[in-house]
Design a protein around this motif. Structure first.
Motif, PDB file in Angstrom:
ATOM      1  N   UNK A  19       0.815  -1.205   0.000  1.00  0.00           N
ATOM      2  CA  UNK A  19       0.000   0.000   0.000  1.00  0.00           C
ATOM      3  C   UNK A  19       0.854   1.263   0.000  1.00  0.00           C
ATOM      4  N   UNK A  20       2.128   1.161  -0.290  1.00  0.00           N
ATOM      5  CA  UNK A  20       2.985   2.328  -0.243  1.00  0.00           C
ATOM      6  C   UNK A  20       3.415   2.593   1.187  1.00  0.00           C
ATOM      7  N   UNK A  21       3.907   3.799   1.465  1.00  0.00           N
ATOM      8  CA  UNK A  21       4.358   4.126   2.819  1.00  0.00           C
ATOM      9  C   UNK A  21       3.259   3.917   3.852  1.00  0.00           C
ATOM     10  N   UNK A  22       3.630   3.347   4.993  1.00  0.00           N
ATOM     11  CA  UNK A  22       2.649   2.992   6.012  1.00  0.00           C
ATOM     12  C   UNK A  22       2.046   4.193   6.725  1.00  0.00           C
ATOM     13  N   UNK A  46       0.731   6.852   5.498  1.00  0.00           N
ATOM     14  CA  UNK A  46      -0.418   7.459   4.829  1.00  0.00           C
ATOM     15  C   UNK A  46      -1.715   6.972   5.467  1.00  0.00           C
ATOM     16  N   UNK A  47      -2.663   7.888   5.610  1.00  0.00           N
ATOM     17  CA  UNK A  47      -4.021   7.546   6.027  1.00  0.00           C
ATOM     18  C   UNK A  47      -4.979   8.277   5.093  1.00  0.00           C
ATOM     19  N   UNK A  48      -6.246   7.891   5.125  1.00  0.00           N
ATOM     20  CA  UNK A  48      -7.231   8.552   4.273  1.00  0.00           C
ATOM     21  C   UNK A  48      -7.295  10.045   4.572  1.00  0.00           C
ATOM     22  N   UNK A  49      -7.301  10.399   5.850  1.00  0.00           N
ATOM     23  CA  UNK A  49      -7.367  11.803   6.234  1.00  0.00           C
ATOM     24  C   UNK A  49      -6.163  12.596   5.756  1.00  0.00           C
ATOM     25  N   UNK A  50      -4.977  12.040   5.947  1.00  0.00           N
ATOM     26  CA  UNK A  50      -3.762  12.732   5.516  1.00  0.00           C
ATOM     27  C   UNK A  50      -3.730  12.903   4.000  1.00  0.00           C
ATOM     28  N   UNK A  51      -4.134  11.863   3.287  1.00  0.00           N
ATOM     29  CA  UNK A  51      -4.128  11.936   1.828  1.00  0.00           C
ATOM     30  C   UNK A  51      -5.144  12.950   1.315  1.00  0.00           C
ATOM     31  N   UNK A  52      -6.288  13.056   1.981  1.00  0.00           N
ATOM     32  CA  UNK A  52      -7.277  14.061   1.590  1.00  0.00           C
ATOM     33  C   UNK A  52      -6.726  15.476   1.765  1.00  0.00           C
ATOM     34  N   UNK A  53      -5.987  15.684   2.847  1.00  0.00           N
ATOM     35  CA  UNK A  53      -5.369  16.997   3.077  1.00  0.00           C
ATOM     36  C   UNK A  53      -4.329  17.291   1.999  1.00  0.00           C
TER      37      UNK A  53
END
Length: 295
Positions: A198-201, A203-210
């Motif tokens: 999944x790429x770097x661990x 990352x989260x949905x919230x962080x990616x949205x930002x």
């Protein structure tokens, strides 16, 4: 497995022809620059775009071989030809090597500067595959560097300088696409696939949205600044490029919404989403009209 080796469909899937749309960035300097027309520069630009498509396919095959063990545990990537066993790792690696060497050889014949950029692009992707893709943010910056290299390579083929604002636009846009890709990958994973890639661990949905929101804002602002920059006006002989901004804004926001709401892959969205395709086509038509008016 034997039947899969000789089937056309698995090979086409592995070569990712839909991702050849990214080679549009090689054509960008020709389309909006002073060399536009039916001439030798058209042939050189198209040849360069094809070569970038071929080297991209070679890199995708290499990645599939490297990532096959983790892809087998991914809910969707396990269906890829190498991970599913339709194509053997040896066959994929062999074709990847042939494509890579052929592309570099043809690139050297086409233009020495273009060859060096093609070589740098390959090296950047090799480093990405082996190390950088596991590093947060740096992974997407590496992807963005590849898009910038495409534009510089296109400029070398037609012997024009690439403006700083155009580089900024391309880098910002590719950051948006890169984080969109990460968002789609993250969304596509199941909780019961702990070994999947999944790429770097961090990352989260919230962080990616930002990160997507920030990248979208930067993309729009840099495009507006590019459209009114003095060097842009001097190059194209018009100060009207700012009027193409609404198409860019629509495409960026539609991309943002589709990625966040549906988890769409950027390449899939660009190729198959009608709204995005229509707005993108209108942007290109208006851009060509303003930079190359019919007299």
């Amino acid at each position: 497995m034997t039947r899969g080796r000789f089937a056309v469909k698995p090979w086409l899937q592995a070569l990712r022809p839909a991702h050849w749309t990214k080679s549009f960035f090689v054509l960008a300097p020709f389309l909006v620059g002073p060399r536009f027309g039916v001439n030798e520069y058209l042939l050189r630009s198209v040849s360069g775009a094809v070569l970038f498509g071929l080297i991209s396919s070679a890199i995708y095959l290499f990645n599939d071989v490297i990532d096959a063990p983790s892809d087998k545990r991914h809910p969707t990537k396990r269906l890829r030809p190498v991970a599913s066993g339709q194509i053997s790792p040896w066959s994929a690696g062999a074709l990847s090597s042939v494509l890579l060497l052929t592309t570099l050889g043809l690139g050297l014949l086409l233009d020495r500067g273009f060859f060096m950029m093609l070589l740098a692009y390959g090296a950047n992707n090799l480093l990405y595959s082996l190390y950088v893709k596991k590093k947060t943010v740096l992974d997407v910056m590496s992807i963005s560097a590849g898009f910038v290299m495409r534009v510089y390579a296109g400029g070398m083929l037609i012997d024009i300088d690439i403006t700083d604002w155009l580089v900024a636009c391309v880098f910002a846009l590719s950051l948006l696409m890169g984080f969109g890709k990460r968002r789609a990958e993250f969304e596509g994973l199941r909780d019961d696939a702990p070994g999947a890639r999944r790429g770097p661990n961090s990352y989260t949905t919230g962080k990616l949205n930002v990160l997507l929101g920030i990248s979208a804002s930067i993309t729009i602002v840099t495009y507006m600044l590019y459209s009114v920059a003095p060097e842009t006006k001097a190059l194209h002989g018009t100060d009207k490029l700012i009027f193409t901004t609404p198409f860019v804004v629509y495409c960026v926001y539609r991309f943002l919404l589709k990625v966040q709401e549906e988890g769409r892959e950027p390449a899939d969205l660009i190729v198959h989403d009608r709204g995005f395709a229509l707005a993108g086509s209108l942007w290109l038509i208006s851009l060509l009209y303003l930079t190359h008016p019919i007299r």
